[in-house]
Design an enzyme around this catalytic site. Structure first.
Site, PDB file in Angstrom:
ATOM      1  N   LEU A 139      38.364   5.069  20.092  1.00 45.04           N
ATOM      2  CA  LEU A 139      38.065   6.339  19.753  1.00 45.04           C
ATOM      3  C   LEU A 139      39.269   7.360  19.628  1.00 45.04           C
ATOM      4  CD1 LEU A 139      35.168   6.889  22.526  1.00 45.04           C
ATOM      5  CD2 LEU A 139      34.841   6.320  20.157  1.00 45.04           C
ATOM      6  N   ASP A 140      39.246   8.455  18.694  1.00 48.38           N
ATOM      7  CA  ASP A 140      40.120   9.236  18.677  1.00 48.38           C
ATOM      8  C   ASP A 140      40.634   9.871  19.863  1.00 48.38           C
ATOM      9  OD1 ASP A 140      39.735   9.156  16.143  1.00 48.38           O
ATOM     10  OD2 ASP A 140      38.859  10.815  15.686  1.00 48.38           O
ATOM     11  N   ARG A 141      41.703  10.212  20.192  1.00 42.30           N
ATOM     12  CA  ARG A 141      42.239  10.681  21.672  1.00 42.30           C
ATOM     13  C   ARG A 141      41.273  11.718  22.079  1.00 42.30           C
ATOM     14  NH1 ARG A 141      47.376  13.047  23.438  1.00 42.30           N
ATOM     15  NH2 ARG A 141      48.199  12.511  21.519  1.00 42.30           N
TER      16      ARG A 141
END
EC number: 5.4.99.-
Length: 239
Positions: free
Chosen positions: A54-56
């Site tokens: 997942l994106d940060r």
């Protein structure tokens, strides 16, 4: 800045499913200066394998494998699109189409590192969305992604003119303040300036449906994190 620690949703001998807080890297980045969720798990379990990421700044469901066979099996399931992936997102404005499939290829921007764009040389990328609630300035959407490209939902929503809120790469990135949609907003005496109700990307991995290598079916859900939930509640009040 990570305010909450990851919550374990499912754990067995083969894999672990967590609810990742926003602001925490899934896996180490190139610089390696910040702690990532994978490193935290490695400290606890030793061997851990990345299945997807997942994106940060995206919160929600993420899966890691504990052994090579499970890693191979689950990675393949994600690759072959047998895993159902659902997200909740708050976008700017109200999309005119209440349900839509966006099928636009995504490629890396050759001049800006780490930024993606829609380009014919890109890989096929498919996102379904459904508008759940409209709030005038904003809308709450549910997404189902059929492919797993970097920043897929963010790029696709920018493309249709309704970027995810507080997106520094594909939107204006500005935090959401209650005063921006509440007419008579007064700061409390203890506050010198207004604190944002949402100061991070308004995207959350909500639900995952998959089958494990042993043939068991799993439906995992992670409720919206506190900050996104607070914004939705405020918007509902003023609807």
């Amino acid at each position: 800045m990570v305010k909450t620690s990851p919550e374990i949703l499912i754990e067995n001998d083969h894999f672990i499913v967590l609810n990742k807080p926003s602001g925490l890297l899934s896996i180490p980045d190139r610089e390696g200066k910040e702690i990532s969720l994978k490193q935290m798990l490695q400290e606890k379990y030793g061997q851990i394998f990345t299945v997807h990421r997942l994106d940060r700044d995206t919160s929600g469901i993420i899966v890691f494998a504990k052994d090579e066979d499970t890693h191979k099996y689950l990675s393949q399931a994600f690759e072959e699109r047998t895993v159902e992936k659902y997200y909740l997102g708050i976008v700017n404005g109200v999309p005119p189409e209440k349900k839509m499939t966006i099928d636009e290829p995504i490629a890396e921007n050759t001049t800006k590192r780490g930024v993606m764009l829609i380009h014919q040389r890109g890989k096929q990328s498919i996102t379904d969305y459904e508008v759940l609630e409209e709030f005038g300035k904003f809308s709450l959407l549910r997404f189902r992604i059929h492919t797993g490209r970097t920043h897929q939902i963010r790029v696709h929503m920018q493309h249709v003119g309704h970027p995810i809120v507080v997106d520094p790469l594909y939107g204006d990135g500005s935090p959401i303040l209650v005063s921006s949609f509440k007419k008579k907003y007064n700061l409390s005496k203890s506050e010198e300036e207004e604190r944002p109700i949402l100061g991070r990307l308004g995207l959350h991995a909500e639900k995952l449906l998959f089958q494990d290598a042993q043939g068991n079916s799993h439906t995992v859900e992670a409720p919206l994190h506190k900050d996104m939930r607070a914004l939705v509640q405020q918007l509902r009040k003023r609807k």
